[in-house]
Motif scaffolding. Structure first.
Motif, PDB file in Angstrom:
ATOM      1  N   GLN A   1     111.174  90.799  87.543  1.00 13.12           N
ATOM      2  CA  GLN A   1     109.959  90.639  88.339  1.00 13.12           C
ATOM      3  C   GLN A   1     110.353  90.643  89.820  1.00 13.12           C
ATOM      4  O   GLN A   1     111.107  89.781  90.260  1.00 13.12           O
ATOM      5  N   ILE A   2     109.834  91.629  90.568  1.00 16.10           N
ATOM      6  CA  ILE A   2     110.114  91.729  91.996  1.00 16.10           C
ATOM      7  C   ILE A   2     108.824  91.490  92.771  1.00 16.10           C
ATOM      8  O   ILE A   2     107.799  92.096  92.468  1.00 16.10           O
ATOM      9  N   LEU A   3     108.898  90.628  93.761  1.00 20.66           N
ATOM     10  CA  LEU A   3     107.786  90.380  94.666  1.00 20.66           C
ATOM     11  C   LEU A   3     108.151  90.995  96.007  1.00 20.66           C
ATOM     12  O   LEU A   3     109.131  90.598  96.630  1.00 20.66           O
ATOM     13  N   VAL A   4     107.383  91.984  96.414  1.00 17.14           N
ATOM     14  CA  VAL A   4     107.567  92.619  97.715  1.00 17.14           C
ATOM     15  C   VAL A   4     106.516  92.023  98.639  1.00 17.14           C
ATOM     16  O   VAL A   4     105.325  92.176  98.401  1.00 17.14           O
ATOM     17  N   ALA A   5     106.958  91.329  99.662  1.00 21.12           N
ATOM     18  CA  ALA A   5     106.035  90.690 100.602  1.00 21.12           C
ATOM     19  C   ALA A   5     106.096  91.460 101.910  1.00 21.12           C
ATOM     20  O   ALA A   5     107.161  91.641 102.485  1.00 21.12           O
ATOM     21  N   THR A   6     104.924  91.914 102.358  1.00 20.66           N
ATOM     22  CA  THR A   6     104.901  92.744 103.558  1.00 20.66           C
ATOM     23  C   THR A   6     103.825  92.307 104.534  1.00 20.66           C
ATOM     24  O   THR A   6     102.787  91.811 104.135  1.00 20.66           O
ATOM     25  N   ALA A   7     104.124  92.531 105.792  1.00 17.50           N
ATOM     26  CA  ALA A   7     103.140  92.377 106.853  1.00 17.50           C
ATOM     27  C   ALA A   7     102.994  93.717 107.565  1.00 17.50           C
ATOM     28  O   ALA A   7     102.559  93.784 108.698  1.00 17.50           O
ATOM     29  N   GLY A   8     103.414  94.776 106.884  1.00 13.61           N
ATOM     30  CA  GLY A   8     103.288  96.118 107.425  1.00 13.61           C
ATOM     31  C   GLY A   8     104.560  96.668 108.035  1.00 13.61           C
ATOM     32  O   GLY A   8     104.571  97.789 108.522  1.00 13.61           O
ATOM     33  N   ALA A   9     105.646  95.919 108.011  1.00 13.61           N
ATOM     34  CA  ALA A   9     106.873  96.371 108.661  1.00 13.61           C
ATOM     35  C   ALA A   9     107.889  96.968 107.699  1.00 13.61           C
ATOM     36  O   ALA A   9     108.830  97.618 108.118  1.00 13.61           O
ATOM     37  N   LEU A  10     107.710  96.770 106.406  1.00 18.02           N
ATOM     38  CA  LEU A  10     108.673  97.288 105.433  1.00 18.02           C
ATOM     39  C   LEU A  10     108.555  98.803 105.314  1.00 18.02           C
ATOM     40  O   LEU A  10     107.459  99.328 105.146  1.00 18.02           O
ATOM     41  N   PRO A  11     109.675  99.516 105.356  1.00 16.16           N
ATOM     42  CA  PRO A  11     109.623 100.964 105.168  1.00 16.16           C
ATOM     43  C   PRO A  11     109.388 101.293 103.682  1.00 16.16           C
ATOM     44  O   PRO A  11     110.219 100.959 102.835  1.00 16.16           O
TER      45      PRO A  11
ATOM     46  N   VAL B   1     109.132  84.606 109.462  1.00 15.25           N
ATOM     47  CA  VAL B   1     108.854  84.395 108.042  1.00 15.25           C
ATOM     48  C   VAL B   1     110.121  84.653 107.234  1.00 15.25           C
ATOM     49  O   VAL B   1     110.458  83.886 106.322  1.00 15.25           O
ATOM     50  N   ALA B   2     110.848  85.730 107.567  1.00 18.87           N
ATOM     51  CA  ALA B   2     112.082  86.051 106.836  1.00 18.87           C
ATOM     52  C   ALA B   2     113.076  84.890 106.918  1.00 18.87           C
ATOM     53  O   ALA B   2     113.706  84.530 105.918  1.00 18.87           O
ATOM     54  N   GLN B   3     113.208  84.279 108.078  1.00 18.36           N
ATOM     55  CA  GLN B   3     114.129  83.155 108.227  1.00 18.36           C
ATOM     56  C   GLN B   3     113.662  81.963 107.422  1.00 18.36           C
ATOM     57  O   GLN B   3     114.455  81.294 106.768  1.00 18.36           O
ATOM     58  N   GLN B   4     112.364  81.687 107.458  1.00 18.93           N
ATOM     59  CA  GLN B   4     111.837  80.565 106.671  1.00 18.93           C
ATOM     60  C   GLN B   4     112.125  80.776 105.183  1.00 18.93           C
ATOM     61  O   GLN B   4     112.484  79.835 104.478  1.00 18.93           O
ATOM     62  N   LEU B   5     111.980  82.014 104.728  1.00 16.75           N
ATOM     63  CA  LEU B   5     112.265  82.314 103.325  1.00 16.75           C
ATOM     64  C   LEU B   5     113.755  82.218 103.043  1.00 16.75           C
ATOM     65  O   LEU B   5     114.158  81.731 101.977  1.00 16.75           O
ATOM     66  N   MET B   6     114.569  82.666 103.984  1.00 10.44           N
ATOM     67  CA  MET B   6     116.011  82.614 103.806  1.00 10.44           C
ATOM     68  C   MET B   6     116.466  81.167 103.578  1.00 10.44           C
ATOM     69  O   MET B   6     117.332  80.887 102.760  1.00 10.44           O
ATOM     70  N   VAL B   7     115.855  80.240 104.269  1.00  9.05           N
ATOM     71  CA  VAL B   7     116.217  78.827 104.158  1.00  9.05           C
ATOM     72  C   VAL B   7     115.607  78.181 102.909  1.00  9.05           C
ATOM     73  O   VAL B   7     116.232  77.340 102.282  1.00  9.05           O
ATOM     74  N   SER B   8     114.388  78.592 102.524  1.00  2.94           N
ATOM     75  CA  SER B   8     113.627  77.865 101.509  1.00  2.94           C
ATOM     76  C   SER B   8     113.540  78.507 100.134  1.00  2.94           C
ATOM     77  O   SER B   8     113.159  77.832  99.179  1.00  2.94           O
ATOM     78  N   SER B   9     113.851  79.779 100.008  1.00  2.00           N
ATOM     79  CA  SER B   9     113.612  80.464  98.740  1.00  2.00           C
ATOM     80  C   SER B   9     114.567  80.006  97.641  1.00  2.00           C
ATOM     81  O   SER B   9     115.785  80.040  97.818  1.00  2.00           O
ATOM     82  N   PRO B  10     114.016  79.624  96.493  1.00  2.00           N
ATOM     83  CA  PRO B  10     114.868  79.253  95.364  1.00  2.00           C
ATOM     84  C   PRO B  10     115.335  80.484  94.567  1.00  2.00           C
ATOM     85  O   PRO B  10     116.155  80.339  93.666  1.00  2.00           O
ATOM     86  N   VAL B  11     114.812  81.662  94.900  1.00  2.00           N
ATOM     87  CA  VAL B  11     115.219  82.896  94.216  1.00  2.00           C
ATOM     88  C   VAL B  11     115.888  83.820  95.224  1.00  2.00           C
ATOM     89  O   VAL B  11     115.690  83.680  96.438  1.00  2.00           O
TER      90      VAL B  11
ATOM     91  N   ALA C   1     105.095  82.362 104.797  1.00  2.00           N
ATOM     92  CA  ALA C   1     106.266  81.979 104.003  1.00  2.00           C
ATOM     93  C   ALA C   1     105.854  81.089 102.833  1.00  2.00           C
ATOM     94  O   ALA C   1     106.327  81.267 101.704  1.00  2.00           O
ATOM     95  N   THR C   2     104.975  80.151 103.077  1.00  2.00           N
ATOM     96  CA  THR C   2     104.484  79.277 102.013  1.00  2.00           C
ATOM     97  C   THR C   2     103.744  80.082 100.956  1.00  2.00           C
ATOM     98  O   THR C   2     103.945  79.887  99.754  1.00  2.00           O
ATOM     99  N   ALA C   3     102.901  81.014 101.392  1.00  2.00           N
ATOM    100  CA  ALA C   3     102.150  81.853 100.448  1.00  2.00           C
ATOM    101  C   ALA C   3     103.092  82.678  99.585  1.00  2.00           C
ATOM    102  O   ALA C   3     102.881  82.823  98.375  1.00  2.00           O
ATOM    103  N   ILE C   4     104.137  83.211 100.183  1.00  2.95           N
ATOM    104  CA  ILE C   4     105.112  84.022  99.437  1.00  2.95           C
ATOM    105  C   ILE C   4     105.832  83.166  98.409  1.00  2.95           C
ATOM    106  O   ILE C   4     105.978  83.562  97.248  1.00  2.95           O
TER     107      ILE C   4
END
Length: 165
Positions: free
Chosen positions: A2-12, A134-144, A102-105
């Motif tokens: 299961q892959i979650l791709v989270a975007t704000a429009g910047a992902l290529p 957001v990427a930094q917040q996820l880097m610190v908080s993501s359990p996956v 980040a929380t929503a993701i």
């Protein structure tokens, strides 16, 4: 997987599609974005249908907010969903109203049982501004596991940089 791709429009989109295709045919992909509804929009809606006895949003306000989230969200996720579709990967779009991306993701990842989160990183990792991203917040908080893909900078990011210079 299961892959979650989270975007704000910047992902290529092509890079995301290429990476996802490397996981084979048994991959489930959800492409999500978190949309914050501006207070001015909500204030306009409330002014039109304000009821002093009602603390919660009315059904009409909820429909307007849902329409706002859908309109903006689809513009952000559609390029990636389309790129995945072009390589034969069906992706589900998930549009969330939330003021903290980040929380929503992280909430979506937990709910979906995500094995990997893919996000864009548009700010240089060692720049001070990246430590509030957001990427930094996820880097610190993501359990996956988290894959940060260098993205294309949005025009509003350029404007912010120029204003801060």
């Amino acid at each position: 997987m299961q892959i979650l791709v989270a975007t704000a429009g910047a992902l290529p989109p092509a890079a995301v599609a290429s990476y996802v295709s490397s996981h084979g045919p048994d991959v489930d992909v959800v492409v999500m974005t978190a949309i914050e509804v501006p207070r001015t929009f909500l204030q306009e809606l409330e002014a039109e249908g304000w009821d002093p006895l009602e603390d919660e949003r009315t059904a009409e306000t909820e429909r307007a907010v849902a329409g706002y989230v859908e309109e903006r969200g689809l513009r952000l996720v559609q390029p990636i969903v389309g790129a995945l579709d072009a390589i034969g990967v069906t992706a589900q779009a998930l549009l969330v109203e939330h003021s903290e991306p980040a929380t929503a993701i992280l909430e979506a990842a937990a709910e979906l049982g995500t094995d990997l989160i893919v996000v864009g990183a548009t700010k240089p990792l060692f720049a001070e501004s990246a430590w509030q991203s957001v990427a930094q917040q996820l880097m610190v908080s993501s359990p996956v596991p988290l894959l940060m893909v260098p993205g294309v900078r949005r025009a509003e990011d350029d404007d912010e940089d120029e204003a801060g210079s």
